[in-house]
Design a protein around this motif. Structure first.
Motif, PDB file in Angstrom:
ATOM      1  N   VAL A   1      12.180  15.991 -16.557  1.00  0.00           N
ATOM      2  CA  VAL A   1      10.874  15.459 -16.173  1.00  0.00           C
ATOM      3  C   VAL A   1      11.014  14.505 -15.008  1.00  0.00           C
ATOM      4  N   MET A   2      12.036  13.664 -15.088  1.00  0.00           N
ATOM      5  CA  MET A   2      12.175  12.675 -14.018  1.00  0.00           C
ATOM      6  C   MET A   2      12.391  13.327 -12.673  1.00  0.00           C
ATOM      7  N   VAL A   3      13.154  14.408 -12.691  1.00  0.00           N
ATOM      8  CA  VAL A   3      13.423  15.036 -11.404  1.00  0.00           C
ATOM      9  C   VAL A   3      12.267  15.948 -11.000  1.00  0.00           C
ATOM     10  N   ALA A   4      11.801  16.720 -11.964  1.00  0.00           N
ATOM     11  CA  ALA A   4      10.758  17.679 -11.620  1.00  0.00           C
ATOM     12  C   ALA A   4       9.488  16.978 -11.194  1.00  0.00           C
ATOM     13  N   ALA A   5       9.130  15.954 -11.929  1.00  0.00           N
ATOM     14  CA  ALA A   5       7.899  15.267 -11.565  1.00  0.00           C
ATOM     15  C   ALA A   5       8.043  14.577 -10.227  1.00  0.00           C
ATOM     16  N   GLY A   6       9.278  14.344  -9.850  1.00  0.00           N
ATOM     17  CA  GLY A   6       9.453  13.756  -8.531  1.00  0.00           C
ATOM     18  C   GLY A   6       9.221  14.772  -7.438  1.00  0.00           C
ATOM     19  N   ILE A   7       9.607  16.004  -7.712  1.00  0.00           N
ATOM     20  CA  ILE A   7       9.482  17.015  -6.668  1.00  0.00           C
ATOM     21  C   ILE A   7       8.106  17.670  -6.699  1.00  0.00           C
ATOM     22  N   PHE A   8       7.600  17.917  -7.906  1.00  0.00           N
ATOM     23  CA  PHE A   8       6.300  18.560  -8.016  1.00  0.00           C
ATOM     24  C   PHE A   8       5.355  17.669  -8.795  1.00  0.00           C
ATOM     25  N   PRO A   9       4.876  16.622  -8.199  1.00  0.00           N
ATOM     26  CA  PRO A   9       4.083  15.688  -8.995  1.00  0.00           C
ATOM     27  C   PRO A   9       2.619  16.064  -9.117  1.00  0.00           C
ATOM     28  N   THR A  10       2.246  17.243  -8.658  1.00  0.00           N
ATOM     29  CA  THR A  10       0.817  17.507  -8.518  1.00  0.00           C
ATOM     30  C   THR A  10       0.036  17.336  -9.808  1.00  0.00           C
ATOM     31  N   TYR A  11       0.594  17.857 -10.903  1.00  0.00           N
ATOM     32  CA  TYR A  11      -0.196  17.786 -12.122  1.00  0.00           C
ATOM     33  C   TYR A  11      -0.458  16.345 -12.540  1.00  0.00           C
ATOM     34  N   LEU A  12       0.624  15.567 -12.509  1.00  0.00           N
ATOM     35  CA  LEU A  12       0.460  14.169 -12.892  1.00  0.00           C
ATOM     36  C   LEU A  12      -0.423  13.430 -11.901  1.00  0.00           C
ATOM     37  N   LEU A  13      -0.292  13.793 -10.653  1.00  0.00           N
ATOM     38  CA  LEU A  13      -1.111  13.145  -9.642  1.00  0.00           C
ATOM     39  C   LEU A  13      -2.579  13.391  -9.892  1.00  0.00           C
ATOM     40  N   GLN A  14      -2.879  14.626 -10.264  1.00  0.00           N
ATOM     41  CA  GLN A  14      -4.280  14.925 -10.542  1.00  0.00           C
ATOM     42  C   GLN A  14      -4.796  14.072 -11.675  1.00  0.00           C
ATOM     43  N   ALA A  15      -3.950  13.951 -12.711  1.00  0.00           N
ATOM     44  CA  ALA A  15      -4.368  13.130 -13.854  1.00  0.00           C
ATOM     45  C   ALA A  15      -4.612  11.692 -13.418  1.00  0.00           C
ATOM     46  N   ALA A  16      -3.665  11.175 -12.632  1.00  0.00           N
ATOM     47  CA  ALA A  16      -3.798   9.783 -12.207  1.00  0.00           C
ATOM     48  C   ALA A  16      -5.025   9.600 -11.326  1.00  0.00           C
ATOM     49  N   ASP A  17      -5.232  10.564 -10.433  1.00  0.00           N
ATOM     50  CA  ASP A  17      -6.377  10.480  -9.549  1.00  0.00           C
ATOM     51  C   ASP A  17      -7.681  10.512 -10.313  1.00  0.00           C
ATOM     52  N   GLY A  18      -7.726  11.443 -11.247  1.00  0.00           N
ATOM     53  CA  GLY A  18      -8.943  11.542 -12.051  1.00  0.00           C
ATOM     54  C   GLY A  18      -9.214  10.257 -12.800  1.00  0.00           C
ATOM     55  N   ALA A  19      -8.143   9.698 -13.344  1.00  0.00           N
ATOM     56  CA  ALA A  19      -8.323   8.458 -14.085  1.00  0.00           C
ATOM     57  C   ALA A  19      -8.826   7.353 -13.167  1.00  0.00           C
ATOM     58  N   ALA A  20      -8.243   7.293 -11.989  1.00  0.00           N
ATOM     59  CA  ALA A  20      -8.668   6.231 -11.079  1.00  0.00           C
ATOM     60  C   ALA A  20     -10.105   6.437 -10.649  1.00  0.00           C
ATOM     61  N   ARG A  21     -10.469   7.702 -10.449  1.00  0.00           N
ATOM     62  CA  ARG A  21     -11.841   7.957 -10.038  1.00  0.00           C
ATOM     63  C   ARG A  21     -12.809   7.538 -11.131  1.00  0.00           C
ATOM     64  N   ALA A  22     -12.412   7.816 -12.386  1.00  0.00           N
ATOM     65  CA  ALA A  22     -13.270   7.397 -13.495  1.00  0.00           C
ATOM     66  C   ALA A  22     -13.414   5.890 -13.504  1.00  0.00           C
ATOM     67  N   LEU A  23     -12.352   5.218 -13.140  1.00  0.00           N
ATOM     68  CA  LEU A  23     -12.389   3.767 -13.158  1.00  0.00           C
ATOM     69  C   LEU A  23     -13.320   3.238 -12.091  1.00  0.00           C
ATOM     70  N   VAL A  24     -13.205   3.794 -10.905  1.00  0.00           N
ATOM     71  CA  VAL A  24     -13.961   3.241  -9.799  1.00  0.00           C
ATOM     72  C   VAL A  24     -15.397   3.711  -9.823  1.00  0.00           C
ATOM     73  N   GLY A  25     -15.555   4.998 -10.161  1.00  0.00           N
ATOM     74  CA  GLY A  25     -16.903   5.532 -10.078  1.00  0.00           C
ATOM     75  C   GLY A  25     -17.755   5.151 -11.266  1.00  0.00           C
TER      76      GLY A  25
END
Lengths: 468, 101, 175
Positions: A443-467
């Motif tokens: 996970v540590m290596v893969a998420a470093g190279i292909f972080p898209t899924y986690l990034l989407q989650a983080a982005d969505g969460a942040a958007r929920a926070l701000v919006g």
């Protein structure tokens, strides 16, 4: 909802602790089952949203994502407790109960959008931890650590309360949706700014950010290894969540506060990294590393932008995994629950190549070396800060990364290059632990190279926070 | 018409400062805990004053919870102090230097 | 200067003096007693500022239970006469300095902030109103706090008991 599940779990553990005779293996399996079941419950409720309890409590993507992270962290820490030599056997169920309670409280915390609820949830999680720290077999330092933790923690709480009182005095209400409307206009008033800053002090304590960081090395060292692991990982994640939520109240307007946070971030990073260099005890080293990382995360938060918050969320998840891996190695090497010295890592690559590799990947991740997930996290956080013009801050942060590399490499060197004085036995790892280690490393290596899924989650969460 | 809100806030602030001094400067563990109590009490005064300023009740609710938490904190803190005292025989802070900070 | 204002300033003076005395005592029991006086003053301030229920609670919980617990523990551990060296200047200076800085900050806030000049109107929250408000709007917090008190009760029980049980068996630095 996961909170109800954990509340039920706590209740069950409570009843069991009063009824059953202590039996380490069985207690462990009960706790493991409870924790494991909690993760899918949390994941299943990710899409929920709404407000409850007269708007004191809000369930949105931000809170649910964090609950998943917290549930995961809890499960991981419980899985560390296979032997739990550090705690007396008859205290095991209380131990698990307190961990469950703390997780429950943190979940409540990340969903709270009202000052009083935040305060109460924060206190519940803190008190569970104050009680967990002294619960260690055979170490006088545990009680001392517990006392210091409690005194520093309650002082920080008192400061936070005074800040809440000041805030309340300026803004008529304690509920976030209303505060968001009122605060940006009023933030210019000195009482509001000071109040907000004092209020944040409570969260700084939990996050081990300067100036409320000085409890961390002592507490990590004094507490049982698993407790230290929990405090280092899950507790910090919750602190990041609530800090982000409260800071986002300013709505992008708080230049003053951002400046103060910049100063704190720099102090935290530098202090943590410099102090870590001289540490011989693994847990203290990790504690100072935590202090430094608190500074890094703050960089993401203080950029006061959605990208910054997303970066902080991503960083918190990455940090959880990396720190946990380090603690996993620590617990396995110090199987009798003792404090691990860096020198004791000598020869690890021969005793257990898997542990050594996991440790190396974890530490490199913490340092921020590509292609680990730690690097991605730092990248996100730094770019968010640069978008807002904090160039000097990012520069200092990068210098700090280099400094931190030094002491992380020291540990890796101990594991790989040093030889122990006497011949130490090979460390046997059970199958589940081996599996877990492989998963973590991947996970540590893969998420470093292909972080898209986690990034989407983080982005969505942040958007929920701000919006929201 | 009682007093300006600022004056009550000053009272709370001074009380809080006294609590901070007590917590930071005293070396006896019990006194440190007492200092925290003073701080919490000061925050309580600030809350009640703010509640009266806006003529709303949230501040008072807060104070109720502060008192509950203070009670909890004192129980845990004193239990820990008892434990430490039994182990080391003193409640002077300087004896607790096993962990450098 | 209304009567309420006079009462307030008198109470404020009492609270501050009592607290100041409390934090400078060497004898712990004296310190706690001064603090009890201070808390009584606080309770009366609460009453003045329109929170009679809280005033009663302050006396019962704070001055009553918490301080009595302190006294109990102090006397049980027999630390009341512990000779504590008087403050050395070097030790006292930073906190006092911090305290003064804080004070100046608060004073600044209180007097320059436009809100600071709002004069408080006398009002009172009856216990009934307060109770209704509490349970309608802050039900979740009440539940969390009850849970917290339960946990703390268990925890304090554990911390206090475990060490007590071991002692007759002989200590080996264990537990």
């Amino acid at each position: 909802m996961p909170e109800l599940y954990y509340l039920g779990a706590a209740g069950i553990l409570l009843l069991l602790s009063m009824v059953l005779q202590p039996n380490a293996r069985r207690d462990f399996f009960i706790a493991l089952f409870v924790a494991a079941f909690g993760v899918p419950v949390a994941v299943a409720s990710v899409k929920l949203s709404g407000t409850l309890f007269a708007e004191a409590y809000r369930v949105d993507l931000f809170s649910q994502v964090f609950k998943v992270i917290l549930a995961g962290g809890f499960f991981l820490v419980v899985s560390l407790c296979t032997e739990l030599e550090g705690v007396e056997e008859r205290h095991h169920l209380e131990f698990y109960l307190l961990l469950t309670t703390s997780t429950l409280a943190m979940m409540l915390l990340v969903s709270s959008v009202e000052l009083l609820t935040i305060f109460v949830a924060l206190e519940l999680s803190s008190y569970s931890l104050y009680l967990l720290v002294p619960l260690r077999r055979g170490y006088d330092t545990a009680v001392e650590a517990g006392i210091k933790y409690l005194l520093v923690g309650t002082s920080a709480s008192a400061v936070m309360l005074f800040g809440f009182a000041c805030l309340y005095g300026v803004i008529r209400t304690t509920r976030f949706p209303e505060i968001i409307q009122v605060l940006p206009a009023v933030i210019g008033q000195p009482l509001a700014t000071i109040g907000l800053f004092l209020a944040l002090c409570g969260f700084f304590f939990k996050l081990a950010l300067f100036p409320f960081h000085f409890w961390a090395p002592g507490v990590y060292q004094g507490a049982a290894n698993q407790v230290a692991a929990y405090i280092a990982t899950t507790s910090k994640v919750a602190a990041i969540a609530i800090l982000t939520r409260v800071v986002s109240l300013c709505g992008g307007n708080g230049e003053y506060m951002a400046k103060v946070l910049v100063a704190l971030s720099i102090a935290s990073m530098t202090l943590g990294n410099l102090a870590a260099i001289r540490q011989r005890d693994m847990k203290r080293l990790l504690a100072y590393s935590t202090i430094a990382h608190a500074g890094y995360v703050l960089i993401g938060i203080l950029s006061l932008s959605q990208g910054g918050y997303a970066g902080a969320i991503f960083y918190s998840l990455a940090y959880l995994i990396m720190k946990f891996t380090c603690f996993l190695v620590l617990v396995k090497v110090a199987y009798d629950g003792s404090d691990l010295q860096v020198a004791q890592l000598a020869g690890l690559h021969r005793r257990s190549p898997l542990l050594a590799m996991a440790l190396m990947v974890g530490l490199f991740g913490l340092a921020g070396i590509p292609p680990t997930v730690g690097f991605t996290g730092k990248l996100l956080v730094f770019t968010a800060a640069m978008e807002r013009g904090h160039f000097a801050l990012v520069l200092i942060a990068m210098i700090n990364v280099v400094i931190s590399l030094y002491y992380y490499l020291l540990v890796v060197r101990a594991a790989y290059l040093l030889e122990p004085d006497e011949d130490l036995p090979r460390i046997r790892l059970s199958v589940p632990v081996t599996l877990l280690l492989w998963v973590l490393v991947l996970v540590m290596v893969a998420a470093g190279i292909f972080p898209t899924y986690l990034l989407q989650a983080a982005d969505g969460a942040a958007r929920a926070l701000v919006g929201g | 018409m009682i007093v300006p809100y600022g004056h009550v806030l000053m009272l709370a602030g001074m009380l809080f400062a006294l609590g901070v001094v007590c917590t930071v400067a005293r070396r006896n563990l019990v006194m440190i805990l007492l200092g925290v109590e003073i701080m919490l009490n000061a925050a309580g005064i600030a809350f009640v004053a703010a509640a009266l300023r806006w003529q709303r009740l949230e501040g008072q609710a807060f104070v109720l919870f502060i008192m509950a938490i203070a009670a909890a904190e004192v129980s845990v803190g004193l239990a820990l102090i008892i434990r430490a005292y039994r182990r080391t025989g003193s409640v002077d802070e300087d004896t607790y230097d096993l962990l450098k900070w | 200067m209304t009567l309420y204002a006079v009462i307030f300033y008198v109470l404020a003076a009492v609270i501050l003096v009592a607290t100041l005395l409390a934090i400078t005592r060497r004898n712990l029991v004296h310190a706690v007693v001064y603090l009890i006086i201070s808390f009584f003053g606080t309770a009366m301030v609460y009453y003045l500022l329109g929170a009679p229920f809280l005033a009663a609670l302050e006396v019962i919980i704070y001055a009553g239970a918490i301080m009595v617990l302190f006294l109990f523990i102090i006397m049980m551990l027999r630390v009341e006469k512990m000779a504590e060296r008087p403050f050395s200047l070097g030790q006292l200076l930073p906190p006092v300095f911090l305290g003064l800085v804080f004070l100046e900050l608060v004073g600044l806030l209180a007097f320059t902030d436009p809100g600071g000049r709002v004069v408080l109107e006398a009002a009172t929250a009856s216990p009934r109103t307060f109770g209704r408000f509490l349970f309608q709007r802050y039900w979740l917090a009440v539940e969390i706090v009850s849970f917290l008190l339960l946990i703390v009760l268990i925890g304090a029980l554990f911390l206090g008991r475990a060490s007590g049980r071991r002692r007759p068996e002989g200590t080996e630095g264990d537990s």
